[in-house]
Every structure is written in C-alpha cells, then in structure tokens.
Design a protein around this motif. Structure first.
Motif, PDB file in Angstrom:
ATOM      1  N   LEU A  52      18.383  -1.396  38.030  1.00 10.47           N
ATOM      2  CA  LEU A  52      19.457  -0.641  37.376  1.00 10.47           C
ATOM      3  C   LEU A  52      20.080  -1.371  36.195  1.00 10.47           C
ATOM      4  CD1 LEU A  52      21.218   0.815  40.551  1.00 10.47           C
ATOM      5  CD2 LEU A  52      19.537   1.914  39.063  1.00 10.47           C
ATOM      6  N   HIS A  53      20.238  -2.686  36.306  1.00 13.74           N
ATOM      7  CA  HIS A  53      20.900  -3.469  35.262  1.00 13.74           C
ATOM      8  C   HIS A  53      20.004  -4.590  34.749  1.00 13.74           C
ATOM      9  CE1 HIS A  53      24.519  -1.275  36.274  1.00 13.74           C
ATOM     10  NE2 HIS A  53      24.315  -1.592  37.540  1.00 13.74           N
ATOM     11  N   ALA A  54      18.720  -4.310  34.654  1.00 15.94           N
ATOM     12  CA  ALA A  54      17.759  -5.333  34.231  1.00 15.94           C
ATOM     13  C   ALA A  54      18.017  -5.752  32.792  1.00 15.94           C
ATOM     14  CB  ALA A  54      16.344  -4.816  34.385  1.00 15.94           C
ATOM     15  N   SER A  55      18.037  -7.050  32.576  1.00 20.98           N
ATOM     16  CA  SER A  55      18.170  -7.577  31.216  1.00 20.98           C
ATOM     17  C   SER A  55      16.816  -7.971  30.647  1.00 20.98           C
ATOM     18  CB  SER A  55      19.110  -8.788  31.206  1.00 20.98           C
ATOM     19  OG  SER A  55      18.591  -9.812  32.031  1.00 20.98           O
ATOM     20  N   SER A  56      15.857  -8.207  31.528  1.00 16.85           N
ATOM     21  CA  SER A  56      14.503  -8.540  31.113  1.00 16.85           C
ATOM     22  C   SER A  56      13.557  -7.936  32.142  1.00 16.85           C
ATOM     23  CB  SER A  56      14.322 -10.045  31.035  1.00 16.85           C
ATOM     24  OG  SER A  56      13.036 -10.364  30.570  1.00 16.85           O
ATOM     25  N   THR A  57      12.483  -7.340  31.664  1.00 16.54           N
ATOM     26  CA  THR A  57      11.555  -6.689  32.576  1.00 16.54           C
ATOM     27  C   THR A  57      10.145  -6.707  32.003  1.00 16.54           C
ATOM     28  OG1 THR A  57      11.150  -4.665  33.837  1.00 16.54           O
ATOM     29  CG2 THR A  57      12.031  -4.396  31.623  1.00 16.54           C
ATOM     30  N   THR A  58       9.177  -6.737  32.900  1.00 17.92           N
ATOM     31  CA  THR A  58       7.786  -6.582  32.527  1.00 17.92           C
ATOM     32  C   THR A  58       7.103  -5.821  33.651  1.00 17.92           C
ATOM     33  OG1 THR A  58       5.842  -7.729  31.640  1.00 17.92           O
ATOM     34  CG2 THR A  58       6.883  -8.729  33.546  1.00 17.92           C
ATOM     35  N   GLU A  59       6.034  -5.150  33.337  1.00 18.42           N
ATOM     36  CA  GLU A  59       5.290  -4.422  34.355  1.00 18.42           C
ATOM     37  C   GLU A  59       3.853  -4.926  34.377  1.00 18.42           C
ATOM     38  OE1 GLU A  59       4.023   0.129  35.191  1.00 18.42           O
ATOM     39  OE2 GLU A  59       6.142  -0.233  34.750  1.00 18.42           O
ATOM     40  N   TYR A  60       3.337  -5.124  35.588  1.00 19.52           N
ATOM     41  CA  TYR A  60       1.957  -5.562  35.759  1.00 19.52           C
ATOM     42  C   TYR A  60       1.397  -4.858  36.985  1.00 19.52           C
ATOM     43  CZ  TYR A  60      -2.046  -8.673  35.443  1.00 19.52           C
ATOM     44  OH  TYR A  60      -3.320  -9.167  35.279  1.00 19.52           O
ATOM     45  N   ASP A  61       0.237  -4.261  36.874  1.00 17.78           N
ATOM     46  CA  ASP A  61      -0.403  -3.533  37.969  1.00 17.78           C
ATOM     47  C   ASP A  61       0.544  -2.519  38.615  1.00 17.78           C
ATOM     48  OD1 ASP A  61      -2.869  -4.747  37.668  1.00 17.78           O
ATOM     49  OD2 ASP A  61      -2.504  -6.275  39.197  1.00 17.78           O
ATOM     50  N   GLY A  62       1.384  -1.887  37.801  1.00 16.39           N
ATOM     51  CA  GLY A  62       2.279  -0.850  38.292  1.00 16.39           C
ATOM     52  C   GLY A  62       3.556  -1.335  38.938  1.00 16.39           C
ATOM     53  N   VAL A  63       3.771  -2.649  39.013  1.00 14.19           N
ATOM     54  CA  VAL A  63       4.967  -3.224  39.617  1.00 14.19           C
ATOM     55  C   VAL A  63       5.871  -3.762  38.519  1.00 14.19           C
ATOM     56  CG1 VAL A  63       5.846  -5.058  41.127  1.00 14.19           C
ATOM     57  CG2 VAL A  63       3.791  -3.774  41.768  1.00 14.19           C
ATOM     58  N   ARG A  64       7.150  -3.459  38.608  1.00 13.06           N
ATOM     59  CA  ARG A  64       8.130  -3.955  37.643  1.00 13.06           C
ATOM     60  C   ARG A  64       8.713  -5.274  38.150  1.00 13.06           C
ATOM     61  NH1 ARG A  64      12.777  -0.135  35.711  1.00 13.06           N
ATOM     62  NH2 ARG A  64      11.054   0.621  34.464  1.00 13.06           N
ATOM     63  N   TYR A  65       8.615  -6.304  37.330  1.00 11.22           N
ATOM     64  CA  TYR A  65       9.197  -7.625  37.607  1.00 11.22           C
ATOM     65  C   TYR A  65      10.375  -7.770  36.657  1.00 11.22           C
ATOM     66  CZ  TYR A  65       4.739  -8.375  39.941  1.00 11.22           C
ATOM     67  OH  TYR A  65       3.656  -8.260  40.758  1.00 11.22           O
ATOM     68  N   PHE A  66      11.541  -8.169  37.180  1.00 13.52           N
ATOM     69  CA  PHE A  66      12.725  -8.168  36.325  1.00 13.52           C
ATOM     70  C   PHE A  66      13.776  -9.186  36.737  1.00 13.52           C
ATOM     71  CE2 PHE A  66      13.783  -5.319  39.749  1.00 13.52           C
ATOM     72  CZ  PHE A  66      15.149  -5.461  39.947  1.00 13.52           C
ATOM     73  N   VAL A  67      14.705  -9.396  35.803  1.00 16.71           N
ATOM     74  CA  VAL A  67      15.910 -10.197  36.023  1.00 16.71           C
ATOM     75  C   VAL A  67      17.084  -9.269  35.770  1.00 16.71           C
ATOM     76  CG1 VAL A  67      17.303 -12.105  35.140  1.00 16.71           C
ATOM     77  CG2 VAL A  67      14.830 -12.383  35.416  1.00 16.71           C
ATOM     78  N   ASP A  68      18.038  -9.282  36.675  1.00 20.16           N
ATOM     79  CA  ASP A  68      19.258  -8.515  36.526  1.00 20.16           C
ATOM     80  C   ASP A  68      20.183  -9.227  35.544  1.00 20.16           C
ATOM     81  OD1 ASP A  68      22.235  -7.958  37.549  1.00 20.16           O
ATOM     82  OD2 ASP A  68      20.968  -6.258  38.107  1.00 20.16           O
ATOM     83  N   GLY A  69      20.968  -8.435  34.825  1.00 20.09           N
ATOM     84  CA  GLY A  69      21.892  -9.008  33.849  1.00 20.09           C
ATOM     85  C   GLY A  69      22.838 -10.049  34.428  1.00 20.09           C
ATOM     86  N   LEU A  70      23.201  -9.926  35.704  1.00 21.65           N
ATOM     87  CA  LEU A  70      24.098 -10.899  36.328  1.00 21.65           C
ATOM     88  C   LEU A  70      23.435 -12.265  36.513  1.00 21.65           C
ATOM     89  CD1 LEU A  70      25.805  -8.654  39.041  1.00 21.65           C
ATOM     90  CD2 LEU A  70      26.790  -9.496  36.891  1.00 21.65           C
ATOM     91  N   ASP A  71      22.117 -12.324  36.399  1.00 26.83           N
ATOM     92  CA  ASP A  71      21.393 -13.592  36.565  1.00 26.83           C
ATOM     93  C   ASP A  71      20.914 -14.183  35.240  1.00 26.83           C
ATOM     94  OD1 ASP A  71      21.396 -14.002  39.481  1.00 26.83           O
ATOM     95  OD2 ASP A  71      20.334 -12.090  39.496  1.00 26.83           O
ATOM     96  N   ASP A  72      21.377 -13.636  34.133  1.00 29.42           N
ATOM     97  CA  ASP A  72      20.999 -14.178  32.824  1.00 29.42           C
ATOM     98  C   ASP A  72      21.318 -15.664  32.691  1.00 29.42           C
ATOM     99  OD1 ASP A  72      19.890 -11.870  31.856  1.00 29.42           O
ATOM    100  OD2 ASP A  72      21.644 -11.282  30.680  1.00 29.42           O
ATOM    101  N   TRP A  73      22.426 -16.107  33.283  1.00 31.83           N
ATOM    102  CA  TRP A  73      22.841 -17.507  33.184  1.00 31.83           C
ATOM    103  C   TRP A  73      21.735 -18.450  33.663  1.00 31.83           C
ATOM    104  CZ3 TRP A  73      22.807 -20.600  37.485  1.00 31.83           C
ATOM    105  CH2 TRP A  73      22.718 -19.955  38.707  1.00 31.83           C
ATOM    106  N   PHE A  74      21.002 -18.048  34.686  1.00 34.50           N
ATOM    107  CA  PHE A  74      19.985 -18.913  35.274  1.00 34.50           C
ATOM    108  C   PHE A  74      18.775 -19.078  34.355  1.00 34.50           C
ATOM    109  CE2 PHE A  74      16.360 -19.783  38.085  1.00 34.50           C
ATOM    110  CZ  PHE A  74      16.852 -20.863  38.798  1.00 34.50           C
TER     111      PHE A  74
END
Length: 102
Positions: A52-74
């Motif tokens: 819902l609040h992904a700041s970065s995302t990529t898709e591979y083999d139909g699966v979305r891998y992402f980082v939520d905006g609240l974890d940008d600091w990491f």
C-alpha cells in the motif's frame, strides 16, 4: 532505492514461502543483528501482498518485492540486491551505495 532479485533468490522465495503470481514480499529493518552497513539492525522480510505504501518495488516471476515508505531510513543511500546463498540455503543481501549518502 532500487531492488534487484536474482533468479536463484526468486526460486527460493517461491519454494520456501509458497509464493505464486500476485503475492508479495516486504523487506524492512529490524532491531538486533548486523548488516554490512548497520550495527544493531538486520534486514527482515515478510510475506505481504498489499504494497500500500511502497517506496521502492520490483517484480520478478509475478511476485512484487518492496520496501514500505516507513522503512526508507534503513535503506537510505543503498540499492538492495537479493541473491541466494547455497551455504545457508537462504537469501543473502548486498547493499550497493547508490550515491545518495555523501
């Protein structure tokens, strides 16, 4: 921040987490542990089909891998490559300086 997932890592996620097309995996920072760029924190991952609040995302083999905006600091200043480690039979993470940190 850019996320890259290798074919071997994708295979591991599909096999170990039972993922199929339309599913998602969220990466986040968690207390305790160590990474090459953080003391006292390690990377976590969880099945999460709602980016819902992904700041970065990529898709591979139909699966979305992402980082939520609240974890940008990491991940600030780094791109993340997710690969497979045969020795541990699990994912391994490479942090690549993307020039955001000076």
């Amino acid at each position: 921040m850019k996320i890259t997932v290798t074919k071997q890592a994708s295979n591991w996620f599909h096999n170990e987490m039972g993922l199929k097309s339309g599913n998602g995996v969220r990466f986040f920072g968690k207390v305790y542990g160590k990474t090459p760029v953080h003391d006292g924190f390690s990377i976590g991952m969880a099945r999460d089909d709602r980016a819902l609040h992904a700041s970065s995302t990529t898709e591979y083999d139909g699966v979305r891998y992402f980082v939520d905006g609240l974890d940008d600091w990491f991940f600030k200043g780094y791109d993340l490559t997710v690969d497979y480690d045969e020795k541990t039979d699990g994912p391994k993470y490479e942090y690549i300086n993307n020039g955001e940190l000076k």
